[in-house]
Each structure stands twice: as C-alpha cells, then as structure tokens.
Enzyme design. Structure first.
Site, PDB file in Angstrom:
ATOM      1  CD  GLU A  58      -2.936  -1.311   2.141  1.00 34.48           C
ATOM      2  OE1 GLU A  58      -3.888  -1.808   2.029  1.00 34.48           O
ATOM      3  OE2 GLU A  58      -2.548  -1.157   3.404  1.00 34.48           O
ATOM      4  CB  CYS A  71       2.521   7.009   3.830  1.00 34.29           C
ATOM      5  SG  CYS A  71       3.231   5.825   4.872  1.00 34.29           S
ATOM      6  CB  CYS A 305       0.269   4.993  11.601  1.00 33.61           C
ATOM      7  SG  CYS A 305       1.462   5.852  11.420  1.00 33.61           S
TER       8      CYS A 305
HETATM    9  N1  SAH Z   1       9.648  -0.248   9.530  1.00 34.69           N
HETATM   10  C1  SAH Z   1       9.530   1.216   9.666  1.00 34.69           C
HETATM   11  C2  SAH Z   1       8.741   2.008   8.925  1.00 34.69           C
HETATM   12  C3  SAH Z   1       7.257   1.454   8.691  1.00 34.69           C
HETATM   13  S1  SAH Z   1       6.293   1.439  10.117  1.00 34.69           S
HETATM   14  C4  SAH Z   1       9.551   1.453  11.026  1.00 34.69           C
HETATM   15  O1  SAH Z   1       9.210   0.392  12.011  1.00 34.69           O
HETATM   16  O2  SAH Z   1       9.830   2.590  11.605  1.00 34.69           O
HETATM   17  C5  SAH Z   1       5.662   3.441  10.234  1.00 34.69           C
HETATM   18  C6  SAH Z   1       5.361   3.761  11.761  1.00 34.69           C
HETATM   19  O3  SAH Z   1       4.065   3.038  12.023  1.00 34.69           O
HETATM   20  C7  SAH Z   1       6.522   2.959  12.852  1.00 34.69           C
HETATM   21  O4  SAH Z   1       6.835   3.928  13.482  1.00 34.69           O
HETATM   22  C8  SAH Z   1       5.628   1.920  13.257  1.00 34.69           C
HETATM   23  O5  SAH Z   1       6.007   1.484  14.584  1.00 34.69           O
HETATM   24  C9  SAH Z   1       4.206   2.544  13.474  1.00 34.69           C
HETATM   25  N2  SAH Z   1       3.086   1.416  13.560  1.00 34.69           N
HETATM   26  C10 SAH Z   1       3.315   0.133  13.117  1.00 34.69           C
HETATM   27  N3  SAH Z   1       2.014  -0.370  13.610  1.00 34.69           N
HETATM   28  C11 SAH Z   1       1.318   0.629  14.220  1.00 34.69           C
HETATM   29  C12 SAH Z   1      -0.125   0.599  14.811  1.00 34.69           C
HETATM   30  N4  SAH Z   1      -0.742  -0.899  14.700  1.00 34.69           N
HETATM   31  N5  SAH Z   1      -0.424   1.679  15.309  1.00 34.69           N
HETATM   32  C13 SAH Z   1       0.132   2.694  15.037  1.00 34.69           C
HETATM   33  N6  SAH Z   1       1.385   2.771  14.774  1.00 34.69           N
HETATM   34  C14 SAH Z   1       2.028   1.622  14.308  1.00 34.69           C
END
Ligand code: SAH
Ligand code: SF4
Length: 327
Positions: A58, A71, A305
């Site tokens: 996505e 994003c 997110c």
């Molecule tokens: N792998 C990278 C980038 C992708 S995730 C990383 O972990 O930074 C982008 C952001 O969304 C990260 O900070 C991640 O921890 C957060 N994220 C993942 N799952 C989430 C959820 N269920 N609720 C809120 N934020 C989440």
C-alpha cells in the site's frame, strides 16, 4: 519519465527521434499496476500496488494544508515482527525493487496531477508504509536518490524521511550515502520492554541506538531526530515510562511523535486512553521537548499508521510455525 510523467519513450518529444528509438530498443517504461484505490472523506487516498504472486503493498497520500505527504512502502511484509504492527504480524515475502518503490511516487504524482497554481501536490515523502526501509537498503537508497534528483522529483533532503525500527549499521551507511531526515521507531524507554515490542532491539539495544542517532545527526538535513512512539494502553504509556524516556534521550536532539495505536484483529493491544496520552505528552513537554500527537487520518479506509495490511503471502510461514510451537 519522472519529471513529466511520460510512460512511453515515443511521448518524449523533447528528445531527438534517434535517441527515442534507441531508448525503446534498450529499455521499457513499465508503470506500476494498481489493484485498487480508495479515497477517504478527509482527502486521504490509498492505492494497492500489485507486486505479483497475489501480493499487494500500500501507498497512502495524506493532504494537510499546503503539505501533501506520500507514505511509501519498501517491502512486501516485514521480517522484524514488532508485536503491535499488522505488517509485521503478516510475515515477510520479499523486498520491493527500485522500480516498485519509485513507481509508488510516479503513480501518485500521475494520479493527482498538479494544483490549480501548477504547484506539485506531493511535497513530502515518508518511508513509513509497509516494510523496514533499511532492511532493503540498496533499493531504497537508489529510490531516495531519484526522489532527490532535480531531473526527477527534486525533493529536498528535509522533505524525505526514512523511518526505521533501528538497524544501527544501516543507519550509519545511510548517513554516508544519502542523509535524508530520520525518524526512529522507539516505542519503549527501556530495553526490557523494547525487546518485546520491537524485537530487533535484542540485536541493537537502546544505548547503541541512541549513539547511532547522534552520529546520524552529524550529517542529517535537520538538527533533530523524530522519535515515533506508539501509545499502548497500560504497556508503555505510564508516568514512569515518560520519566525513563526523558532520561534516555537526554543527550539526543529530538522531537516526539506520539502515535495512537491503531488496532487490528487479534492484536492483543488497546490504544492508550486520551487522558494517559495527554499526561504523557505533558510530561515530555515539561522536560522541554517538542511533542505532537499524530492525527489519525484515513481511518475510514484503513489507511492509518499500522493498518497497512496489503496482501502478503508469507514466505517465511512464520504464523504456521508459531502455531505448531504453541500446540
Ligand atoms: N519499518 C519502519 C517503517 C514502517 S512503520 C519502522 O518501523 O519505523 C511506520 C510507523 O508506524 C512506525 O513507527 C511503526 O512502529 C508504526 N506502527 C506500526 N504499527 C502500528 C499500529 N498498529 N498503530 C500505530 N502505529 C503503528
Ligand atoms: Fe516492520 Fe516497522 Fe512493522 Fe516493525 S513496525 S514490523 S519494523 S514495518
């Protein structure tokens, strides 16, 4: 191709005809194939990119005033298994190619065009979609360089952000190869808790991660690191966690982005209560930090997110293995 959105060498009439013919013999322009598109009431848009073998990743566009942020995903699934992340729960299939990464920006630019004044609509890119960008290092850096190139998208390094769960050696490489803005997914203020929430912490614990952030700042286009912190009810949102966090980042110029946890089926977590979130924010602010609580956008289309699920056929068959172990 990138600058004007052309999808065929024959369209590139500012190039000599002989060159166009030569290019056509050497290469093809293959726009990404999109399986689905959704638009939210708040202007957020989401595309599902077909990456073959029944897999989809996505891309999300989030408008906010004069800023338009895309994003972008970097992998089909993710191998790092953060427990609160729906991408991580799905397992890992493969890395995206350079074309599949930059293709997301090409596609979104194409789909959105320009505003009435001729300004570009996508002003910022965040590598915060599916996958861990620094685990697909070479392809991500090549794609980043195209985003920055004046002959392609011409974005400034300050407007392109890589978000990482903390792959320390790759952070050092990025600082040398392509120092764009950095966001680090912290989510816990001590190793004991972070080992559980972000398992890569067992390999690169907090002291090493903080030192890597400081090294990164020597070359970064901004003079702070953004720490992302997902708010999990009763898990990491207590006053003691805020106090530990303040101590942890004492020497690191940073800003905090508190992310309300976005639930998904069987996550086992709940989002922090509003009052706990505000108390946590206030404690950080009283310690002198700049803190934002991320607005949840595109909730009605599961584009927020951590909700980016796409379609991932897990090649690691991790879920199966886990079930076997637990029986
Ligand atoms: N792998 C990278 C980038 C992708 S995730 C990383 O972990 O930074 C982008 C952001 O969304 C990260 O900070 C991640 O921890 C957060 N994220 C993942 N799952 C989430 C959820 N269920 N609720 C809120 N934020 C989440
Ligand atoms: Fe991977 Fe980032 Fe999700 Fe962790 S939070 S599993 S690193 S995508």
């Amino acid at each position: 191709m990138h600058h004007f959105g052309a999808a065929d060498f024959a369209e590139m009439s500012d190039l000599a005809k002989s060159l166009r013919e030569k290019l056509g013999q050497l290469a093809t322009v293959t726009p990404p194939s999109m399986m689905a598109e959704q638009a939210s009431a708040d202007g957020t848009r989401k595309w599902l990119l077909d990456v073959g073998s029944m897999n989809g990743v996505e891309t999300v566009f989030i408008p906010d005033g004069t800023r338009g942020t895309l994003c972008v995903s970097s992998q089909v699934g993710c191998a790092l298994e953060c427990t609160f992340c729906s991408t991580g729960r799905q397992g890992f299939n493969r890395n995206l190619s350079v074309a599949e990464i930059i293709g997301q920006l090409w596609w979104a630019n194409h789909a959105m065009g320009r505003d009435p004044k001729g300004e570009r609509i996508i002003t910022n890119v965040v590598m915060m979609g599916m996958g861990e960008p620094l685990a697909n290092y070479t392809n991500v850096v090549t794609a980043l360089n195209i985003m920055l190139d004046d002959n392609a998208y011409g974005l400034s390094r300050r407007r392109v952000t890589v978000s990482t769960s903390g792959l320390v050696p790759a952070m050092d490489r990025l600082r040398e190869d392509c120092p764009v803005a950095l966001a680090v997914s912290l989510h816990a203020p001590n190793d004991k808790l972070r080992d559980v929430l972000v398992p890569i912490n067992r390999k690169y614990p907090l002291a090493e991660l903080m030192a890597a952030c400081l090294r990164y700042l020597e070359k970064a286009p901004r003079d702070f690191v953004t720490f992302e912190y997902v708010m999990l009810d009763g898990i990491n949102d207590q006053p003691e966690h805020a106090r530990q966090l303040i101590e942890l980042v004492r020497d690191v110029p940073c800003k905090f982005n508190l992310i309300p946890f976005n639930p998904f089926p069987d996550s086992g977590y709940r989002c922090s209560r509003g009052d706990a979130m505000r108390r946590f924010r206030d404690m950080l602010m009283q310690a002198g930090h700049i803190v934002t609580i991320r607005k949840t956008r595109g909730d009605d289309i599961d584009a927020a997110c951590g909700q980016l699920a796409g379609q991932v056929q897990d090649k690691t068959r991790r879920v199966m293995r886990r079930m076997e172990v637990s029986h």
